[in-house]
Design an enzyme around this catalytic site. Structure first.
Site, PDB file in Angstrom:
ATOM      1  N   ARG A  15      12.064  -0.437  36.812  1.00 22.00           N
ATOM      2  CA  ARG A  15      13.260  -0.276  35.700  1.00 22.00           C
ATOM      3  C   ARG A  15      14.463   0.525  36.305  1.00 22.00           C
ATOM      4  NH1 ARG A  15       8.752   2.722  33.393  1.00 22.00           N
ATOM      5  NH2 ARG A  15       8.372   0.930  32.838  1.00 22.00           N
ATOM      6  N   LEU A  72       3.096 -10.555  33.003  1.00 18.53           N
ATOM      7  CA  LEU A  72       3.058  -8.833  32.971  1.00 18.53           C
ATOM      8  C   LEU A  72       2.660  -9.936  31.148  1.00 18.53           C
ATOM      9  CD1 LEU A  72       1.458  -7.062  32.458  1.00 18.53           C
ATOM     10  CD2 LEU A  72       3.157  -5.542  32.421  1.00 18.53           C
ATOM     11  N   GLU A 104       9.388   0.873  39.130  1.00 16.56           N
ATOM     12  CA  GLU A 104      10.524   1.046  40.003  1.00 16.56           C
ATOM     13  C   GLU A 104      11.616   0.089  39.826  1.00 16.56           C
ATOM     14  OE1 GLU A 104       8.481   0.971  43.707  1.00 16.56           O
ATOM     15  OE2 GLU A 104       7.959   2.912  43.914  1.00 16.56           O
ATOM     16  N   GLY A 123      41.346  -7.890  21.589  1.00 15.00           N
ATOM     17  CA  GLY A 123      41.119  -8.039  20.337  1.00 15.00           C
ATOM     18  C   GLY A 123      40.282  -9.519  20.472  1.00 15.00           C
ATOM     19  N   GLY A 124      41.726 -10.366  20.048  1.00 15.85           N
ATOM     20  CA  GLY A 124      40.886 -11.606  19.770  1.00 15.85           C
ATOM     21  C   GLY A 124      40.138 -12.475  21.093  1.00 15.85           C
ATOM     22  N   ARG A 152      48.316  -6.558  28.723  1.00 16.83           N
ATOM     23  CA  ARG A 152      48.960  -7.504  26.855  1.00 16.83           C
ATOM     24  C   ARG A 152      49.536  -5.941  26.675  1.00 16.83           C
ATOM     25  NH1 ARG A 152      49.179 -10.641  23.295  1.00 16.83           N
ATOM     26  NH2 ARG A 152      48.850  -9.649  21.107  1.00 16.83           N
ATOM     27  N   GLU A 185      11.126  -5.673  30.326  1.00 20.01           N
ATOM     28  CA  GLU A 185      10.253  -3.800  31.934  1.00 20.01           C
ATOM     29  C   GLU A 185      10.603  -2.693  30.658  1.00 20.01           C
ATOM     30  OE1 GLU A 185      11.423  -3.631  35.668  1.00 20.01           O
ATOM     31  OE2 GLU A 185      12.105  -5.803  36.032  1.00 20.01           O
ATOM     32  N   ILE A 240       8.846 -14.822  31.482  1.00 17.92           N
ATOM     33  CA  ILE A 240       8.380 -14.643  32.678  1.00 17.92           C
ATOM     34  C   ILE A 240       9.731 -14.872  33.332  1.00 17.92           C
ATOM     35  CG2 ILE A 240       7.345 -14.911  34.404  1.00 17.92           C
ATOM     36  CD1 ILE A 240       5.635 -13.410  32.129  1.00 17.92           C
ATOM     37  N   GLN A 276      47.707   5.948  24.881  1.00 17.94           N
ATOM     38  CA  GLN A 276      47.360   6.947  24.585  1.00 17.94           C
ATOM     39  C   GLN A 276      45.254   7.033  23.911  1.00 17.94           C
ATOM     40  OE1 GLN A 276      46.739  11.517  23.297  1.00 17.94           O
ATOM     41  NE2 GLN A 276      47.510  11.793  25.262  1.00 17.94           N
TER      42      GLN A 276
HETATM   43  C1  LIG Z   1      14.942 -12.499  29.379  1.00 21.19           C
HETATM   44  C2  LIG Z   1      13.452 -11.690  29.395  1.00 21.19           C
HETATM   45  C3  LIG Z   1      13.183 -11.895  30.150  1.00 21.19           C
HETATM   46  C4  LIG Z   1      11.778 -11.004  30.567  1.00 21.19           C
HETATM   47  N1  LIG Z   1      11.243 -11.020  31.910  1.00 21.19           N
HETATM   48  C5  LIG Z   1      10.018 -10.777  31.538  1.00 21.19           C
HETATM   49  C6  LIG Z   1       9.425 -10.556  33.393  1.00 21.19           C
HETATM   50  O1  LIG Z   1       9.994 -10.995  33.999  1.00 21.19           O
HETATM   51  N2  LIG Z   1       7.411 -10.558  33.147  1.00 21.19           N
HETATM   52  C7  LIG Z   1       6.963  -9.752  32.269  1.00 21.19           C
HETATM   53  O2  LIG Z   1       6.596  -9.994  32.400  1.00 21.19           O
HETATM   54  N3  LIG Z   1       7.955  -9.905  30.838  1.00 21.19           N
HETATM   55  C8  LIG Z   1       9.111  -9.371  30.921  1.00 21.19           C
HETATM   56  N4  LIG Z   1       9.650  -9.925  29.457  1.00 21.19           N
HETATM   57  C9  LIG Z   1       8.975  -9.354  28.620  1.00 21.19           C
HETATM   58  C10 LIG Z   1       9.488  -8.050  28.582  1.00 21.19           C
HETATM   59  O3  LIG Z   1       8.967  -7.220  28.879  1.00 21.19           O
HETATM   60  C11 LIG Z   1       8.561  -7.517  27.012  1.00 21.19           C
HETATM   61  O4  LIG Z   1       9.833  -8.672  25.907  1.00 21.19           O
HETATM   62  C12 LIG Z   1       9.425  -6.397  26.245  1.00 21.19           C
HETATM   63  O5  LIG Z   1       8.067  -5.421  27.570  1.00 21.19           O
HETATM   64  C13 LIG Z   1       8.993  -5.902  25.009  1.00 21.19           C
HETATM   65  O6  LIG Z   1       7.884  -6.491  24.417  1.00 21.19           O
HETATM   66  P1  LIG Z   1       7.719  -6.978  23.158  1.00 21.19           P
HETATM   67  O7  LIG Z   1       8.821  -8.224  23.131  1.00 21.19           O
HETATM   68  O8  LIG Z   1       6.229  -7.620  22.714  1.00 21.19           O
HETATM   69  O9  LIG Z   1       8.287  -6.520  21.899  1.00 21.19           O
HETATM   70  P2  LIG Z   1       6.995  -5.064  21.698  1.00 21.19           P
HETATM   71  O10 LIG Z   1       6.708  -4.759  22.370  1.00 21.19           O
HETATM   72  O11 LIG Z   1       6.520  -6.389  20.139  1.00 21.19           O
HETATM   73  O12 LIG Z   1       7.961  -4.483  20.458  1.00 21.19           O
HETATM   74  C14 LIG Z   1       9.081  -4.501  19.481  1.00 21.19           C
HETATM   75  C15 LIG Z   1       9.811  -2.973  18.790  1.00 21.19           C
HETATM   76  O13 LIG Z   1       9.034  -2.356  18.646  1.00 21.19           O
HETATM   77  C16 LIG Z   1       8.929  -0.701  19.260  1.00 21.19           C
HETATM   78  N5  LIG Z   1       7.984  -0.396  19.932  1.00 21.19           N
HETATM   79  C17 LIG Z   1       6.921  -0.817  20.132  1.00 21.19           C
HETATM   80  N6  LIG Z   1       5.897  -0.157  20.153  1.00 21.19           N
HETATM   81  C18 LIG Z   1       6.013   1.485  20.233  1.00 21.19           C
HETATM   82  C19 LIG Z   1       5.714   1.957  20.140  1.00 21.19           C
HETATM   83  N7  LIG Z   1       4.428   2.563  20.867  1.00 21.19           N
HETATM   84  N8  LIG Z   1       6.767   3.255  20.237  1.00 21.19           N
HETATM   85  C20 LIG Z   1       7.946   2.663  19.238  1.00 21.19           C
HETATM   86  N9  LIG Z   1       8.206   1.693  19.220  1.00 21.19           N
HETATM   87  C21 LIG Z   1       7.467   0.663  19.793  1.00 21.19           C
HETATM   88  C22 LIG Z   1       9.940  -0.992  20.928  1.00 21.19           C
HETATM   89  O14 LIG Z   1      10.003  -0.498  21.263  1.00 21.19           O
HETATM   90  C23 LIG Z   1      10.725  -2.937  19.957  1.00 21.19           C
HETATM   91  O15 LIG Z   1      12.101  -2.088  19.362  1.00 21.19           O
HETATM   92  C24 LIG Z   1      10.964 -10.549  29.512  1.00 21.19           C
HETATM   93  C25 LIG Z   1      11.413 -10.195  28.319  1.00 21.19           C
HETATM   94  C26 LIG Z   1      12.904 -11.152  27.953  1.00 21.19           C
HETATM   95  C27 LIG Z   1      13.946 -10.996  26.876  1.00 21.19           C
END
Ligand SMILES: Cc1cc2nc3c(=O)[nH]c(=O)nc-3n(C[C@H](O)[C@H](O)[C@H](O)COP(=O)(O)OP(=O)(O)OC[C@H]3O[C@@H](n4cnc5c(N)ncnc54)[C@H](O)[C@@H]3O)c2cc1C
Length: 388
Positions: free
Chosen positions: A252, A134, A250, A348-349, A277, A372, A166, A288
């Site tokens: 998430r 997506l 789902e 620790g370390g 340890r 997600e 992805i 505690q």
């Molecule tokens: C390891 C990894 C695996 C992934 N796997 C997939 C996958 O399989 N398929 C897929 O489609 N995507 C995948 N993603 C993408 C992932 O879903 C996105 O990175 C995520 O949705 C955030 O989008 P962004 O990185 O563009 O951050 P941004 O949307 O640019 O967000 C940056 C910051 O702004 C904040 N923000 C943005 N809009 C708002 C708002 N309206 N209000 C408040 N705060 C906001 C966010 O909370 C975040 O802190 C993956 C990402 C990673 C890092």
């Protein structure tokens, strides 16, 4: 498998016999087959194919696929248990299984035509890994601003664009790719397509070099005049936003399970270490101050697990679960970070070096608050429920 629901008189965490069985078999697999490879997979940022084959043999790569298609014929809750148990040992393996089940298979089961199900489900249950595409460079949280374009041509579709981040892409044979058939229609142009590896015009690109869940592949996808048949449209044209929203709601819950498992794994390492340890003439677990930190972590994990199991059981019972799922992911990802951080402190370390497993879990925990739907997006979902 039983279709059992929880008895109202028992705890959400009380497992039915079939649930206990899957948990035990996944736990056994995780300890015997995954644990010996954790460090190497993290260092080399890859999952050996033999381990993926083992997951197929175990039956956890097609949990909800009906037995008639070669799957396990089980429920979403079983997928949650499998993801939790795998993540207790390695969250990278947890997310591989999570994406396969809660996003890819889930979407095909719900939105796939009879033809797509017959063509795709047997492979997904036996050997083919799936990925769910997506996100793009310019559309993350605002996912429906995506720019990948699908144009109708010769009775099928031609896709152009790029997908980013992805999961499973390096290993996957089959991709659910979201594109717009009409950018002017906003989210109502979004459509889900099935693309198989090897389709001309479709390339799996660069693999990201990540902080955590390093073994899990995260790649770019490139679509250059990629032709997709009309039969490979998943759901209806212009209804891809529904496919995305409903599967991610789902999915998430699965990420919540990944984070609960991770936190549990970190706590187990910390508890074992503190009993061994010695400082000031006794085990540090005898202090505690240390006991109270462990007790608070255990309480956090139990609360996170209750939220996640509640969302999963509501989903299986066909009840609304949107807010519960958002709460489960938000909270469990925060708990995972807190508990993994505590585990580093208590070692620790030794908590800071790669000879012990907790520094990796600390790195792995961070992703729970990003993918997600970031934590802010989960808060937005919860706030909508409060404010109407
Ligand atoms: C390891 C990894 C695996 C992934 N796997 C997939 C996958 O399989 N398929 C897929 O489609 N995507 C995948 N993603 C993408 C992932 O879903 C996105 O990175 C995520 O949705 C955030 O989008 P962004 O990185 O563009 O951050 P941004 O949307 O640019 O967000 C940056 C910051 O702004 C904040 N923000 C943005 N809009 C708002 C708002 N309206 N209000 C408040 N705060 C906001 C966010 O909370 C975040 O802190 C993956 C990402 C990673 C890092």
């Amino acid at each position: 498998m039983s279709t059992g629901t929880t008895d109202a008189a028992t705890s959400l965490t009380t497992l039915a016999e079939d649930e206990q069985l899957i948990r035990a078999s996944v736990r056994e697999f995780a300890l015997a087959r995954v644990r010996p490879l954790v460090r190497e997979m993290d260092e080399h940022a890859r999952i050996p194919r033999e381990l993926i084959d083992g997951l197929f043999d175990l039956g956890v790569m097609g949990i909800e696929i009906p037995e008639t298609f070669g799957g396990s014929g089980a429920r979403f809750f079983h997928a949650v248990l499998a993801v939790e148990e795998l993540s207790r040992v390695d969250p990278s393996i947890g997310v591989l299984v999570d994406v396969q089940n809660t996003l890819v298979i889930n979407a095909i089961l719900r939105w796939g035509s009879a033809d797509l199900k017959a063509r795709l489900l047997p492979g997904l249950a036996s050997k083919r890994v799936g990925a769910y595409a997506l996100s793009e460079a310019a559309s993350g949280s605002d996912a429906f601003a995506l720019q990948t374009r699908a144009r109708e041509a010769g009775g099928g579709w031609v896709l152009n664009g790029r997908k980013l981040w992805i999961t499973n892409a390096y290993e996957a044979d089959l991709f659910i790719v979201f594109a717009t058939v009409n950018p002017d229609a906003g989210y109502k142009g979004i459509t889900a397509f099935i693309i198989e590896r090897g389709t001309p015009g479709f390339t799996v690109g660069r693999k990201e070099d990540k902080l955590g869940i390093r073994a899990s592949s995260t790649c770019e996808l490139v679509l250059e005049n990629c032709e997709v048949t009309a039969a490979n449209v998943l759901g209806e044209i212009g209804k891809g936003y529904k496919v995305a929203i409903e599967t991610l709601n789902e999915g998430r819950i699965g990420i919540g399970a990944q984070m609960v498992g991770l936190a549990k794994g970190a706590l187990e390492h910390a508890a074992a270490y503190t009993k061994e340890r010695k400082q000031f003439g006794k085990a540090i677990a005898d202090f505690q101050g240390v006991q109270f930190q462990l007790a608070r972590a255990a309480t956090d994990i139990e609360a996170a697990r209750l939220l996640v199991y509640n969302a999963a059981r509501l989903r299986d019972a066909g009840q609304p679960f949107l807010t519960e799922a958002a709460m489960g992911k938000l909270f469990s990802s925060e708990v995972a970070e807190r508990v993994a951080s505590l585990a580093v402190n208590l070692l620790g370390g030794n908590g800071f070096v790669k000879d012990y497993p907790v520094e990796k879990l600390y790195r792995d925990a961070k992703i729970g608050q990003i993918y997600e739907g970031t934590s802010n997006l989960q808060l937005q979902t919860i706030a909508k429920q409060i404010l109407g």
